[in-house]
Design a protein around this motif. Structure first.
Motif, PDB file in Angstrom:
ATOM      1  N   UNK A  10       1.532  35.283 -32.900  1.00 17.37           N
ATOM      2  CA  UNK A  10       3.359  34.459 -31.774  1.00 17.37           C
ATOM      3  C   UNK A  10       2.477  33.965 -33.590  1.00 17.37           C
ATOM      4  N   UNK A  11       0.941  33.009 -33.634  1.00 23.77           N
ATOM      5  CA  UNK A  11       0.431  32.097 -34.501  1.00 23.77           C
ATOM      6  C   UNK A  11       1.112  32.107 -35.795  1.00 23.77           C
ATOM      7  N   UNK A 133      -3.215  24.055 -39.553  1.00 24.49           N
ATOM      8  CA  UNK A 133      -3.535  25.962 -38.908  1.00 24.49           C
ATOM      9  C   UNK A 133      -3.242  26.043 -38.595  1.00 24.49           C
ATOM     10  N   UNK A 134      -3.158  27.278 -37.855  1.00 22.41           N
ATOM     11  CA  UNK A 134      -3.433  27.774 -36.490  1.00 22.41           C
ATOM     12  C   UNK A 134      -4.166  28.471 -36.068  1.00 22.41           C
ATOM     13  N   UNK A 156      -3.104  21.504 -22.775  1.00 26.57           N
ATOM     14  CA  UNK A 156      -2.380  20.875 -22.279  1.00 26.57           C
ATOM     15  C   UNK A 156      -1.779  20.161 -23.627  1.00 26.57           C
ATOM     16  N   UNK A 157      -2.199  20.044 -24.634  1.00 26.19           N
ATOM     17  CA  UNK A 157      -2.196  19.716 -26.041  1.00 26.19           C
ATOM     18  C   UNK A 157      -1.285  20.268 -27.088  1.00 26.19           C
ATOM     19  N   UNK A 158      -1.486  21.620 -26.817  1.00 22.89           N
ATOM     20  CA  UNK A 158      -1.379  22.494 -27.640  1.00 22.89           C
ATOM     21  C   UNK A 158      -0.242  23.858 -26.914  1.00 22.89           C
ATOM     22  N   UNK A 159       0.833  23.920 -28.190  1.00 17.95           N
ATOM     23  CA  UNK A 159       1.572  25.552 -27.556  1.00 17.95           C
ATOM     24  C   UNK A 159       0.870  26.381 -28.136  1.00 17.95           C
ATOM     25  N   UNK A 163      -2.424  25.874 -31.376  1.00 17.17           N
ATOM     26  CA  UNK A 163      -4.128  26.363 -31.145  1.00 17.17           C
ATOM     27  C   UNK A 163      -3.884  26.793 -29.414  1.00 17.17           C
ATOM     28  N   UNK A 164      -5.078  27.580 -29.113  1.00 13.50           N
ATOM     29  CA  UNK A 164      -5.379  27.897 -28.117  1.00 13.50           C
ATOM     30  C   UNK A 164      -6.689  28.269 -28.012  1.00 13.50           C
TER      31      UNK A 164
END
Ligand code: NAD
Length: 459
Positions: A10-11, A133-134, A156-159, A163-164
């Protein structure tokens, strides 16, 4: 496994949309991240305290404060940093306009350590995102409270497509390293650094390795001993010595050794009281495994101060060891705890014999008021970075690259250098069409002399 593969896929497809190339988009993300971190300030201190009794003062100084500074720096300078940099054209490219483009690598993996679990996950994340970047970030499994908080902030911030976090220990790290990345940024120990380098090599993935090692602290006889003691006790005992650039051992001119030991004892008591276990300012060792590792270093050596271990509370008192042998446990590996061995020298040869006995350290410190002595040490020895007359402080300037050399790591970051680390420098030469000197074209007969003259003239 599927989950990790799905996230990476997905990234990668999000990256291909070119959305992360948009500087305003990156700045918006960084601003949102800053807001979220600021609103979690108290929770961050609380998590670090729960993980290993880190005092709020140290959490601000060495984690929260620097993260906010790096965010401000990136937010305020990103447009400038990411502009193609014009360089002069050369005799071979003329007529041309030549540029260095800053290009994001793509899918980045960041693996963090436990000892500064907030800054050492957040700072690489900030610069990786700033560079477009991701990111998949794996915080340490040993700091459960801080790692959970870091995950919460990121989620909370990143889809997930940008970033995860993935939480877990060695098994998860191994699974992550088995995937194909465009960049890997690792902070941790030398043995795990080698595992990461091997995994990266399989796909020729560029890698930054922020590792550790035994960082020496050389002290000559021209110093103000009380000032040295104050600074050294601060640098050694910050985070209870669990700092990658902590002075690992001292090499002091033999004539002032006992004065130095006395001054260190006084300073430790001044900073942490008669019983540092009761001080609110002295952190604990991260886990029992490390307490036992450090306890072993206290066997069969001459302890001149401290040496108290409480396995239950994971406390090790600030400890001074006089002249341990190089074959003792405490000199065999990076200490990473509040234990300071004090070795001596009489000649420059003695210093060489000690420094060159070990791999290239992450840091080196020299305390002296003699310029030639300082100059000689700085020129002679190879180390990641260091400071003169104070430990650790080179870390505090974002204009200085932070990283190791040889066994203490490869690559560096901080400030703009962090942005550069996560960017590929793409060379672009835009050729002018208004003239086309024929010298390079075949047939070459009769042209070599002119070519040689041009090289001579322009070089
Ligand atoms: P570590 O190498 O044990 O762990 C670091 C990370 O690697 C963790 O996230 C862990 O889960 C993962 N990991 C552990 N074993 C692994 C394996 N077999 N395969 C893949 N991943 C694995 O280091 P640590 O104990 O967290 O941190 C202490 C070390 O880090 C010290 O040596 C210190 O000097 C170094 N350090 C360096 C810097 C720096 O900036 N140069 C900063 C902090 C710490």
């Amino acid at each position: 496994m599927t989950n990790i593969l799905e996230i990476i896929a997905a990234q990668r497809s999000f990256f291909k949309t070119q959305k992360t190339k948009d500087i305003s988009f990156r700045i918006t993300l960084l601003k949102a991240l800053k807001k979220e971190i600021v609103s979690n300030e108290k929770e961050i201190y609380e998590a670090l305290r729960k993980d290993f009794n880190k005092p709020e003062f140290e959490s601000f100084l060495s984690e929260f404060g620097i993260v906010i500074s790096e965010l401000n720096l990136a937010i305020n300078n990103l447009r400038q940093w990411s502009k193609p940099e014009r360089v002069k054209s050369s005799m071979l490219t003329f007529p041309s306009k030549d540029y260095i483009y800053k290009e994001p690598y793509g899918a980045v993996l960041i693996i963090g350590p436990w000892n500064y679990p907030f800054i050492l996950t957040m700072e690489p994340l900030i610069m990786a995102i700033a560079a477009g970047n991701t990111v998949i970030l794996k915080p340490s499994e040993l700091t459960s409270y801080t790692s959970k908080l870091v995950s919460g902030i990121v989620e909370t911030i990143f889809p997930k497509t940008i970033a995860t976090t993935v939480n877990g220990g060695v098994d998860i790290a191994t699974e992550l390293l088995a995937q194909h990345w465009d960049y890997i940024f690792f902070t941790g120990s030398v043995p795990v650094g080698k595992i990461v380098a091997l995994a990266a090599a399989k796909n020729l993935t560029p890698v930054t390795l922020e590792l550790g090692g035994k960082s020496p602290c050389i002290i000559d006889d021209t110093v103000n001993i009380d000032l040295v003691a104050r600074r050294l006790v601060w640098g050694k005992l910050l985070n209870a010595g669990q700092t990658c650039i902590s002075p690992d051992y001292v090499i002091v001119k033999s004539s002032i050794k006992s004065k130095l030991i006395d001054a260190l004892k006084k300073q430790i008591t001044r900073s942490y009281g008669e019983n540092p276990e009761e001080s609110p300012d002295f952190p604990r060792i991260i886990n029992t495994k490390n307490v036992l590792r450090l306890k072993k270093m206290l066997e069969d050596v001459n302890i001149v101060f401290g040496g108290i271990v409480n396995e239950e509370t994971r406390y090790i008192s600030p400890t001074l060891i006089d002249n341990p042998g190089l074959d003792s446990e405490v000199m065999k590996e990076e200490i990473f705890g509040p234990i300071l061995p004090i070795l001596t020298y009489d000649t420059g040869q003695d210093i060489e014999d000690l420094i060159w006995y070990f791999d290239k350290p992450l840091s080196l410190y020299v305390f002296s008021n003699k310029k030639p002595f300082i100059k000689d040490i700085l020129n002679k020895y190879s180390f990641g970075g260091g400071s003169v007359n104070d430990p650790l402080i080179h870390f505090g300037n974002h204009r200085l690259p932070f990283g190791g050399v040889g066994a203490s790591g490869m690559g560096a970051y901080h400030g703009k250098l962090g942005f550069d680390t996560f960017s590929h420098s793409k060379a672009i030469s835009i050729r002018g069409n208004w003239t086309d000197p024929p010298v390079r074209y075949a047939p070459y007969k009769g042209k070599l002399g002119l070519l040689k003259k041009m090289f001579k003239y322009f070089s």
